[in-house]
Design a protein around this motif. Structure first.
Motif, mmCIF file in Angstrom:
data_model
loop_
_atom_site.group_PDB
_atom_site.id
_atom_site.type_symbol
_atom_site.label_atom_id
_atom_site.label_comp_id
_atom_site.label_asym_id
_atom_site.label_seq_id
_atom_site.Cartn_x
_atom_site.Cartn_y
_atom_site.Cartn_z
ATOM 1 N N ASP A 1 64.655 35.733 10.091
ATOM 2 C CA ASP A 1 63.220 35.462 10.226
ATOM 3 C C ASP A 1 62.516 36.544 11.025
ATOM 4 O O ASP A 1 61.630 36.259 11.854
ATOM 5 C CB ASP A 1 62.993 34.086 10.859
ATOM 6 C CG ASP A 1 63.445 32.940 9.965
ATOM 7 O OD1 ASP A 1 63.266 33.050 8.741
ATOM 8 O OD2 ASP A 1 64.014 31.964 10.491
ATOM 9 N N ASP A 2 62.942 37.793 10.780
ATOM 10 C CA ASP A 2 62.347 38.980 11.410
ATOM 11 C C ASP A 2 62.450 38.940 12.933
ATOM 12 O O ASP A 2 61.699 39.618 13.635
ATOM 13 C CB ASP A 2 60.882 39.155 10.992
ATOM 14 C CG ASP A 2 60.745 39.364 9.496
ATOM 15 O OD1 ASP A 2 61.513 40.160 8.939
ATOM 16 O OD2 ASP A 2 59.872 38.708 8.887
ATOM 17 N N ALA B 1 55.517 40.350 5.353
ATOM 18 C CA ALA B 1 56.487 40.969 6.255
ATOM 19 C C ALA B 1 55.733 41.483 7.466
ATOM 20 O O ALA B 1 54.505 41.641 7.445
ATOM 21 C CB ALA B 1 57.224 42.108 5.544
ATOM 22 N N ASP C 1 67.566 43.171 4.814
ATOM 23 C CA ASP C 1 68.164 41.872 4.512
ATOM 24 C C ASP C 1 68.451 41.095 5.793
ATOM 25 O O ASP C 1 68.210 39.880 5.870
ATOM 26 C CB ASP C 1 69.452 42.066 3.710
ATOM 27 C CG ASP C 1 70.222 40.771 3.538
ATOM 28 O OD1 ASP C 1 69.734 39.889 2.808
ATOM 29 O OD2 ASP C 1 71.300 40.633 4.161
ATOM 30 N N ARG D 1 58.860 43.180 -0.099
ATOM 31 C CA ARG D 1 59.293 41.814 0.170
ATOM 32 C C ARG D 1 58.162 40.810 0.058
ATOM 33 O O ARG D 1 58.384 39.615 -0.071
ATOM 34 C CB ARG D 1 59.895 41.756 1.586
ATOM 35 C CG ARG D 1 60.886 40.656 1.791
ATOM 36 C CD ARG D 1 61.369 40.647 3.232
ATOM 37 N NE ARG D 1 60.434 39.996 4.118
ATOM 38 C CZ ARG D 1 60.606 39.902 5.440
ATOM 39 N NH1 ARG D 1 61.639 40.490 6.013
ATOM 40 N NH2 ARG D 1 59.728 39.281 6.179
ATOM 41 N N GLU E 1 65.182 39.720 7.181
ATOM 42 C CA GLU E 1 64.740 38.540 6.435
ATOM 43 C C GLU E 1 65.616 37.336 6.776
ATOM 44 O O GLU E 1 65.113 36.217 6.954
ATOM 45 C CB GLU E 1 64.772 38.816 4.942
ATOM 46 C CG GLU E 1 64.181 37.687 4.108
ATOM 47 C CD GLU E 1 63.980 38.076 2.668
ATOM 48 O OE1 GLU E 1 63.185 37.402 1.990
ATOM 49 O OE2 GLU E 1 64.618 39.050 2.214
#
Length: 365
Positions: free
Chosen positions: A175-176, A205, A169, A202, A172
């Motif tokens: 934005d990684d 990714a 979470d 997801r 994400e």
């Protein structure tokens, strides 16, 4: 032995023994619980390694503080189920079943407050300053995502899955960290597998690269959760373009340094989650690239509870858990072991790193 506990040397977690647990009747506001079923995983070795002191829990706190006064041996926190056997706490009746945080022992006496239909809060003085997430005990019948068919997987995976889900979470949400590849050390650990599952479900990714020992490499590859599996001695073979992130479930300083030296400024984030390599040498010269940061699940839970509300957090985590259950069943066979000797042997095996990643090890005290 009817009543027992595992006692661990505070300054040498490899030293552990079975000790008799005194029979103490609950005082007003307390309840005694017979511990029914708990899991032993690499995560518990992180608790032991951070038993004395860790900044995650506060400036002068460690995981021993949950169940051990400072002048007594360490007692290992584990997750699982227990049944009330004696109660002097209004709202807890003999026979009530709870899920939560227990010592590795046959019984525990807890101080209960805020007793309600969903559970209670533990308020022993040494625990009240520790993170609230560890002090919440849930009534089994009130758990919205508990299924009897999944019962044995709860102690093995539930707290670890929650951590993995929260890490995913955060990725994400951030934005990684602009990373196109995420390197996962300790990739066969159950928390890492949980994280990888969530990332894979997801949609779009980053690529996931597993760092695994030669002993666990075949299992790690067979999970199908990683795009590449690399031995710790072959970090130079990692296939990566653009920014890279490291999620460190192993706490292996040599591997961490190798990743930092390989990627340098291309390493966007180094997130420390676990310390299964508890006896590895620490220190040394400063690392190239970013300073490692710690991930602490209760802190992330607090943030998301504020963002989504307690009900929203619970609903989302329950949905994610139920989605994970087919993967948990596919990856992990349950093995139950009864009694104190089995608990001590399992603990010693975990400290020594002799744990089969295909097995979910449960202790029936």
């Amino acid at each position: 032995m009817g009543r027992w506990q595992i006692e661990i040397a505070r300054d040498d977690i490899a030293q552990a023994e079975i000790a008799e647990l005194p029979d103490r009747a609950p005082a007003p506001g307390e309840a005694e619980f017979a511990i029914d079923l708990v899991a032993l995983t690499a995560n518990n070795i992180t608790y032991a390694a951070l038993g004395q002191k860790t900044p995650f829990l506060g400036p002068d706190a460690g995981y021993w503080d949950f169940f051990s006064p400072r002048d007594e041996p360490g007692r290992l926190p584990v997750w699982g189920f227990a049944t009330a056997t004696r109660s002097a706490a209004e709202g807890i009746s003999v026979g009530d079943r709870f899920y939560g945080y227990w010592p590795l022992a046959s019984h525990a006496v807890l101080a209960a407050d805020q007793i309600r239909g969903t559970g209670f809060t533990e308020v022993t003085p040494r625990r009240v300053s520790l993170p609230a997430a560890y002090n919440q005990y849930s009534r089994l019948k009130a758990l919205g995502d508990h299924r009897e068919t999944d019962h044995d997987w709860w102690p093995v995976y539930r707290p670890l899955f929650l951590t993995g889900w929260l890490i995913a979470d955060q990725f994400e949400d951030e934005d990684d960290f602009d990373a196109e590849t995420i390197i996962v050390s300790g990739a066969s650990s159950k928390t890492a597998l949980s994280f990888a599952h969530v990332m894979k479900t997801r949609g779009e990714a980053p690529r996931l690269v597993a760092l695994a020992s030669s002993r666990s490499a075949a299992f790690t590859a067979d999970t199908g959760l990683y795009d590449q599996v690399v031995d710790y001695d072959a970090i130079d073979t990692i296939e990566a373009e653009g920014k890279v992130a490291l999620v460190d479930f192993a706490g292996n300083p040599a591997a961490t340094r190798a990743v930092h030296e390989r990627f340098g400024d291309a390493l966007a984030v180094d997130m420390i989650v676990g310390i299964t390599h508890w006896d590895a040498e620490r220190g040394g010269a400063a690392l190239p690239g970013p300073r490692p940061i710690g991930f602490f699940a209760p802190g992330r839970m607090k943030k998301r509870s504020k963002d989504w509300g307690a009900h929203g957090l619970r609903r989302q985590s329950e949905d994610a858990w139920l989605d994970f259950m087919p993967t948990a069943r596919r990856l992990t066979a349950i093995e139950r072991r009864p009694g104190a000797e089995a608990a001590l042997t399992a603990y010693r095996d975990a400290v020594a790193g002799n744990v089969d990643p295909r097995i979910g090890l449960l202790i029936e005290p």
